[in-house]
Design a protein around this motif. Structure first.
Motif, PDB file in Angstrom:
ATOM      1  N   ASP A 152       0.824  -1.203   0.000  1.00 10.35           N
ATOM      2  CA  ASP A 152       0.000   0.000   0.000  1.00 10.35           C
ATOM      3  C   ASP A 152       0.860   1.255   0.000  1.00 10.35           C
ATOM      4  O   ASP A 152       0.505   2.260  -0.626  1.00 10.35           O
ATOM      5  CB  ASP A 152      -0.919  -0.003   1.226  1.00 10.35           C
ATOM      6  N   SER A 153       1.999   1.209   0.690  1.00 13.09           N
ATOM      7  CA  SER A 153       2.886   2.380   0.738  1.00 13.09           C
ATOM      8  C   SER A 153       3.485   2.684  -0.625  1.00 13.09           C
ATOM      9  O   SER A 153       3.649   3.850  -1.000  1.00 13.09           O
ATOM     10  CB  SER A 153       3.997   2.150   1.772  1.00 13.09           C
ATOM     11  N   TRP A 154       3.835   1.649  -1.374  1.00 12.41           N
ATOM     12  CA  TRP A 154       4.355   1.880  -2.727  1.00 12.41           C
ATOM     13  C   TRP A 154       3.312   2.600  -3.575  1.00 12.41           C
ATOM     14  O   TRP A 154       3.644   3.509  -4.340  1.00 12.41           O
ATOM     15  CB  TRP A 154       4.713   0.552  -3.381  1.00 12.41           C
ATOM     16  N   LYS A 155       2.065   2.237  -3.406  1.00 11.91           N
ATOM     17  CA  LYS A 155       0.992   2.797  -4.215  1.00 11.91           C
ATOM     18  C   LYS A 155       0.660   4.231  -3.831  1.00 11.91           C
ATOM     19  O   LYS A 155       0.358   5.074  -4.690  1.00 11.91           O
ATOM     20  CB  LYS A 155      -0.267   1.917  -4.060  1.00 11.91           C
ATOM     21  N   ASN A 156       0.707   4.555  -2.538  1.00  8.20           N
ATOM     22  CA  ASN A 156       0.156   5.826  -2.074  1.00  8.20           C
ATOM     23  C   ASN A 156       1.170   6.834  -1.540  1.00  8.20           C
ATOM     24  O   ASN A 156       0.789   7.956  -1.223  1.00  8.20           O
ATOM     25  CB  ASN A 156      -0.892   5.553  -0.982  1.00  8.20           C
ATOM     26  N   THR A 157       2.439   6.444  -1.430  1.00  4.50           N
ATOM     27  CA  THR A 157       3.449   7.412  -0.995  1.00  4.50           C
ATOM     28  C   THR A 157       3.522   8.638  -1.904  1.00  4.50           C
ATOM     29  O   THR A 157       3.735   9.757  -1.400  1.00  4.50           O
ATOM     30  CB  THR A 157       4.833   6.736  -0.898  1.00  4.50           C
ATOM     31  N   PRO A 158       3.367   8.516  -3.229  1.00  7.90           N
ATOM     32  CA  PRO A 158       3.407   9.718  -4.081  1.00  7.90           C
ATOM     33  C   PRO A 158       2.412  10.801  -3.687  1.00  7.90           C
ATOM     34  O   PRO A 158       2.715  11.990  -3.801  1.00  7.90           O
ATOM     35  CB  PRO A 158       3.103   9.166  -5.477  1.00  7.90           C
ATOM     36  N   LEU A 159       1.217  10.401  -3.215  1.00  7.77           N
ATOM     37  CA  LEU A 159       0.230  11.393  -2.797  1.00  7.77           C
ATOM     38  C   LEU A 159       0.730  12.175  -1.588  1.00  7.77           C
ATOM     39  O   LEU A 159       0.627  13.410  -1.543  1.00  7.77           O
ATOM     40  CB  LEU A 159      -1.098  10.707  -2.474  1.00  7.77           C
ATOM     41  N   VAL A 160       1.286  11.463  -0.607  1.00  6.76           N
ATOM     42  CA  VAL A 160       1.840  12.134   0.574  1.00  6.76           C
ATOM     43  C   VAL A 160       3.025  13.011   0.163  1.00  6.76           C
ATOM     44  O   VAL A 160       3.197  14.120   0.684  1.00  6.76           O
ATOM     45  CB  VAL A 160       2.272  11.095   1.629  1.00  6.76           C
ATOM     46  N   THR A 161       3.807  12.532  -0.780  1.00  5.15           N
ATOM     47  CA  THR A 161       4.956  13.300  -1.263  1.00  5.15           C
ATOM     48  C   THR A 161       4.521  14.622  -1.871  1.00  5.15           C
ATOM     49  O   THR A 161       5.120  15.678  -1.605  1.00  5.15           O
ATOM     50  CB  THR A 161       5.743  12.494  -2.312  1.00  5.15           C
ATOM     51  N   LEU A 162       3.483  14.603  -2.678  1.00  8.25           N
ATOM     52  CA  LEU A 162       2.992  15.833  -3.315  1.00  8.25           C
ATOM     53  C   LEU A 162       2.510  16.835  -2.278  1.00  8.25           C
ATOM     54  O   LEU A 162       2.745  18.044  -2.397  1.00  8.25           O
ATOM     55  CB  LEU A 162       1.864  15.503  -4.292  1.00  8.25           C
ATOM     56  N   ILE A 163       1.823  16.344  -1.250  1.00 14.02           N
ATOM     57  CA  ILE A 163       1.327  17.241  -0.203  1.00 14.02           C
ATOM     58  C   ILE A 163       2.491  17.879   0.553  1.00 14.02           C
ATOM     59  O   ILE A 163       2.516  19.085   0.789  1.00 14.02           O
ATOM     60  CB  ILE A 163       0.406  16.473   0.765  1.00 14.02           C
ATOM     61  N   LEU A 164       3.467  17.058   0.938  1.00 18.98           N
ATOM     62  CA  LEU A 164       4.608  17.578   1.689  1.00 18.98           C
ATOM     63  C   LEU A 164       5.495  18.468   0.822  1.00 18.98           C
ATOM     64  O   LEU A 164       6.052  19.459   1.310  1.00 18.98           O
ATOM     65  CB  LEU A 164       5.436  16.419   2.257  1.00 18.98           C
TER      66      LEU A 164
END
Length: 274
Positions: A152-164
């Motif tokens: 799940d982290s591989w799939k959704n880390t980009p979203l958190v990255t964009l926010i940060l």
């Protein structure tokens, strides 16, 4: 006054959409959870959940949620810190880092099920290259949940990255220059400048991803099935094998945890009034 009414009318379709597809089903689920199949009031649906190891299911859900959030936050901070700087090949790196976000959840789940196969999986093949023994990734609950967290982290880390990343780019460069002149190194600048200014952005990321983690369904269903159970897969299993009322009871417990998570994040992570 007229302008306010006009703007309100523009929001009516969105309000109607949320009310019909979110609030109405939630209220209906709460009502069904306190009813028998004949429509009579009962608490038996919640009592029966104890026979399905509801405590263990809640524990599994919390472990996956907290673990995945920590992994995603840690990785996103690293990737966002790199993307916040100018370097050669930045466009290629940013493109590669965002690709997982566009991959369908089912596709990602099937891919990681191949990676973590106990026999012939890519993860074990990599371990064999270093002379290490292969691992049975589904030998116990914790390892199985770890596979779900990683996938799940591989799939959704980009979203958190964009926010940060959006938060990092909003921090004035003068703060870093002043800190450098005072002798602060990269680590101290990150701790005393970057993190405090990212507080609200981290809160937003945790709220968005935290709710999604509690609702995680397709990925664990494909990778680990119903063993170990999460609240979402338990609700689905009960819906498929028992009654909709018992399934609704499990769904209401999930709803309570999601509501509590949102309230806690808003109050303590920078969303409330100061």
């Amino acid at each position: 006054m007229r302008s306010e009414v006009k703007y309100f009318l523009f929001t009516l379709p969105a309000i109607a959409y949320v009310a019909f597809f979110a609030f109405y089903p939630s209220i209906q689920a709460v009502i069904l959870s306190f009813q028998t199949t004949n429509g009579q009031f009962t608490l038996n649906n919640y009592e029966e959940l104890f026979y399905f190891n509801i405590y263990g299911t809640i524990e599994n859900t919390i472990i996956v949620t907290v673990g995945a959030l920590l992994i995603q936050l840690f990785l996103a901070l690293g990737v966002a810190s790199i993307l916040a700087r100018e370097f050669r090949g930045k466009k290629i790196f940013s493109t590669i880092s965002i690709i997982p976000l566009g991959v369908a959840t089912v596709v990602a789940a099937v891919t990681f099920s191949f990676i973590f196969q106990s026999v012939g999986g890519y993860a074990n093949s990599l371990l064999h290259l270093f002379g290490l023994k292969g691992i049975n990734w589904y030998s116990n609950n914790l390892i199985s949940l770890l596979v779900v967290m990683i996938s799940d982290s591989w799939k959704n880390t980009p979203l958190v990255t964009l926010i940060l990343l959006s938060g990092m780019l909003s921090i004035p460069k003068e703060l870093y220059y002043a800190a450098s002149l005072d002798g602060a190194g990269p680590f101290r600048r990150f701790i005393h400048i970057t993190l405090p200014n990212l507080k609200k952005f981290i809160a937003i990321a945790l709220i968005i991803r935290g709710v999604s983690e509690f609702n995680i369904f397709a990925l664990p269903l494909i990778i680990i099935g119903f063993h170990p159970l999460l609240l979402t897969t338990l609700a689905y299993e009960l819906y498929s094998t028992t009654t909709i009322n018992l399934s609704a009871a499990a769904a209401v417990i999930l709803l309570v945890f999601i509501s509590a998570l949102i309230a806690i994040n808003i109050k303590y992570a920078g969303g409330g009034r100061r």
